[in-house]
Design a protein around this motif. Structure first.
Motif, PDB file in Angstrom:
ATOM      1  N   LYS A 144       0.810  -1.213   0.000  1.00  9.60           N
ATOM      2  CA  LYS A 144       0.000   0.000   0.000  1.00  9.60           C
ATOM      3  C   LYS A 144       0.847   1.268   0.000  1.00  9.60           C
ATOM      4  N   GLU A 145       2.078   1.161   0.498  1.00  8.70           N
ATOM      5  CA  GLU A 145       2.957   2.336   0.556  1.00  8.70           C
ATOM      6  C   GLU A 145       3.675   2.601  -0.762  1.00  8.70           C
ATOM      7  N   ILE A 146       3.557   1.691  -1.717  1.00  3.57           N
ATOM      8  CA  ILE A 146       4.202   1.886  -3.015  1.00  3.57           C
ATOM      9  C   ILE A 146       3.446   2.953  -3.807  1.00  3.57           C
ATOM     10  N   PRO A 147       4.132   3.965  -4.322  1.00  5.84           N
ATOM     11  CA  PRO A 147       3.443   4.983  -5.134  1.00  5.84           C
ATOM     12  C   PRO A 147       2.769   4.360  -6.353  1.00  5.84           C
ATOM     13  N   ARG A 148       1.512   4.688  -6.557  1.00  2.00           N
ATOM     14  CA  ARG A 148       0.763   4.106  -7.668  1.00  2.00           C
ATOM     15  C   ARG A 148       1.347   4.497  -9.019  1.00  2.00           C
ATOM     16  N   GLU A 149       2.100   5.622  -9.057  1.00  2.00           N
ATOM     17  CA  GLU A 149       2.663   6.066 -10.327  1.00  2.00           C
ATOM     18  C   GLU A 149       3.614   5.015 -10.913  1.00  2.00           C
ATOM     19  N   TYR A 150       4.345   4.314 -10.030  1.00  2.00           N
ATOM     20  CA  TYR A 150       5.273   3.299 -10.520  1.00  2.00           C
ATOM     21  C   TYR A 150       4.541   2.185 -11.241  1.00  2.00           C
ATOM     22  N   ILE A 151       3.457   1.734 -10.627  1.00  2.00           N
ATOM     23  CA  ILE A 151       2.689   0.634 -11.206  1.00  2.00           C
ATOM     24  C   ILE A 151       1.973   1.080 -12.477  1.00  2.00           C
ATOM     25  N   ASN A 152       1.372   2.283 -12.441  1.00  2.00           N
ATOM     26  CA  ASN A 152       0.652   2.784 -13.612  1.00  2.00           C
ATOM     27  C   ASN A 152       1.594   3.004 -14.793  1.00  2.00           C
ATOM     28  N   THR A 153       2.803   3.480 -14.501  1.00  2.00           N
ATOM     29  CA  THR A 153       3.786   3.697 -15.574  1.00  2.00           C
ATOM     30  C   THR A 153       4.168   2.368 -16.219  1.00  2.00           C
ATOM     31  N   ALA A 154       4.389   1.349 -15.369  1.00  2.00           N
ATOM     32  CA  ALA A 154       4.750   0.034 -15.906  1.00  2.00           C
ATOM     33  C   ALA A 154       3.617  -0.529 -16.762  1.00  2.00           C
ATOM     34  N   LYS A 155       2.383  -0.352 -16.314  1.00  2.00           N
ATOM     35  CA  LYS A 155       1.241  -0.844 -17.092  1.00  2.00           C
ATOM     36  C   LYS A 155       1.137  -0.116 -18.425  1.00  2.00           C
ATOM     37  N   SER A 156       1.375   1.184 -18.409  1.00  2.00           N
ATOM     38  CA  SER A 156       1.273   1.960 -19.652  1.00  2.00           C
ATOM     39  C   SER A 156       2.337   1.564 -20.656  1.00  2.00           C
ATOM     40  N   LEU A 157       3.443   0.981 -20.158  1.00  2.00           N
ATOM     41  CA  LEU A 157       4.508   0.513 -21.039  1.00  2.00           C
ATOM     42  C   LEU A 157       4.321  -0.937 -21.458  1.00  2.00           C
ATOM     43  N   GLY A 158       3.207  -1.527 -21.034  1.00  2.00           N
ATOM     44  CA  GLY A 158       2.878  -2.876 -21.477  1.00  2.00           C
ATOM     45  C   GLY A 158       3.379  -3.989 -20.582  1.00  2.00           C
ATOM     46  N   ALA A 159       3.791  -3.677 -19.352  1.00  2.00           N
ATOM     47  CA  ALA A 159       4.304  -4.710 -18.446  1.00  2.00           C
ATOM     48  C   ALA A 159       3.164  -5.605 -17.978  1.00  2.00           C
ATOM     49  N   SER A 160       3.451  -6.896 -17.869  1.00  2.00           N
ATOM     50  CA  SER A 160       2.444  -7.844 -17.388  1.00  2.00           C
ATOM     51  C   SER A 160       2.319  -7.751 -15.871  1.00  2.00           C
ATOM     52  N   ASN A 161       1.251  -8.365 -15.348  1.00  2.00           N
ATOM     53  CA  ASN A 161       1.046  -8.344 -13.893  1.00  2.00           C
ATOM     54  C   ASN A 161       2.169  -9.079 -13.161  1.00  2.00           C
ATOM     55  N   LEU A 162       2.647 -10.185 -13.743  1.00  2.00           N
ATOM     56  CA  LEU A 162       3.746 -10.920 -13.118  1.00  2.00           C
ATOM     57  C   LEU A 162       5.016 -10.090 -13.090  1.00  2.00           C
ATOM     58  N   TYR A 163       5.292  -9.395 -14.189  1.00  2.00           N
ATOM     59  CA  TYR A 163       6.483  -8.540 -14.239  1.00  2.00           C
ATOM     60  C   TYR A 163       6.378  -7.428 -13.197  1.00  2.00           C
ATOM     61  N   ILE A 164       5.221  -6.805 -13.109  1.00  2.00           N
ATOM     62  CA  ILE A 164       5.013  -5.720 -12.144  1.00  2.00           C
ATOM     63  C   ILE A 164       5.190  -6.230 -10.716  1.00  2.00           C
ATOM     64  N   PHE A 165       4.672  -7.425 -10.461  1.00  2.00           N
ATOM     65  CA  PHE A 165       4.756  -7.947  -9.098  1.00  2.00           C
ATOM     66  C   PHE A 165       6.203  -8.249  -8.714  1.00  2.00           C
ATOM     67  N   PHE A 166       6.917  -8.975  -9.580  1.00  2.00           N
ATOM     68  CA  PHE A 166       8.261  -9.424  -9.216  1.00  2.00           C
ATOM     69  C   PHE A 166       9.330  -8.346  -9.385  1.00  2.00           C
ATOM     70  N   ARG A 167       9.114  -7.364 -10.248  1.00  2.00           N
ATOM     71  CA  ARG A 167      10.143  -6.365 -10.496  1.00  2.00           C
ATOM     72  C   ARG A 167       9.858  -5.010  -9.858  1.00  2.00           C
TER      73      ARG A 167
END
Length: 248
Positions: free
Chosen positions: A142-165
């Motif tokens: 919950k403390e992770i800034p949402r911008e990091y996750i949203n940026t990764a999604k906008s670049l086409g990262a998968s959910n597994l990639y986002i979780f582990f990286r």
């Protein structure tokens, strides 16, 4: 010479405690207050006869199984709650209600449900580790800034990639904090379970020594418990450094 002096200054409280303990034991000259040297000798005797090694092995196996299962499932459930709002809304109230309950509060119920057998301490240790680790994992995500996750999604990262990286590396300090806090608590839990219900282990050794008024054996068991709790915490620190060093 300077390093030796510095080391002695750091260890002086421990050395002073041992010295006072040794003097007090020799002055009292009573089985109710054995000296430090008498406790060490008794510890050696328990090791040579295999009594200490056998009981410690039983406790160690229970702690490792319960701790690993509870910690692993806690990380999985905490991660699911952190990543999916529906899961969080469903499980967080449940975990929040059960988290404050002391682990030993489950002992009477588990004795009725499971019975007095090898599964009892393992289940209690599982409970001890699961709820705090799950909650710590949720808070870390919950403390992770949402911008990091949203940026990764906008670049086409998968959910597994986002979780582990992204998610797992950034949440790891909170996760390891939960694991470290419970690394000592699980030994307190197995001690209590063995004292109440299990005929083997460090707790059983202590309760048997109490019935025989063997204070030296009780002190040996307490020293072993302190050493194991300390070692488990240090092991988690080492594991954290090995697994998160590249992320840091």
């Amino acid at each position: 010479m300077r390093q030796v002096t510095h080391y002695l200054l750091l260890k002086s409280p421990i050395l002073l405690f041992i010295l006072v303990w040794e003097i007090a034991g020799r002055v009292a000259d009573s089985p109710m207050l054995p000296s430090f040297s008498q406790v060490i000798i008794e510890g050696y005797n328990l090791i040579v006869t295999g009594i200490l090694v056998s009981n410690l092995s039983d406790s160690f196996i229970r702690v490792v199984i319960g701790y690993l299962l509870g910690g692993l499932l806690g990380i999985i459930i905490g991660s699911l709650m952190g990543m999916y709002k529906t899961v969080e809304l469903s499980l967080k109230p449940f975990i929040s209600m059960l988290l404050p309950i002391p682990t030993l509060g489950w002992l009477p119920l588990m004795m009725l449900w499971i019975g007095i057998n090898e599964a009892l301490p393992i289940v209690l240790i599982f409970i001890c580790a699961f709820f705090p680790v799950a909650y710590a994992t949720l808070l870390g995500i919950k403390e992770i800034p949402r911008e990091y996750i949203n940026t990764a999604k906008s670049l086409g990262a998968s959910n597994l990639y986002i979780f582990f990286r992204i998610i797992l590396p950034l949440a790891s300090p909170s996760i390891f904090t939960g694991l470290r806090l419970e690394s000592g608590m699980v030994w307190k839990t197995v001690l209590a379970a063995e004292m109440f219900a299990i005929p083997t282990g460090i707790g059983a050794l202590m309760i048997n020594a109490e019935s025989l008024i063997r204070v030296d054996v009780i002190m040996v068991a307490l020293m072993v418990l302190a050493l194991m709790s300390f070692s488990f915490e240090k092991a988690i620190y080492k594991l954290e450094a090995l697994t998160t060093g590249k992320w840091r």
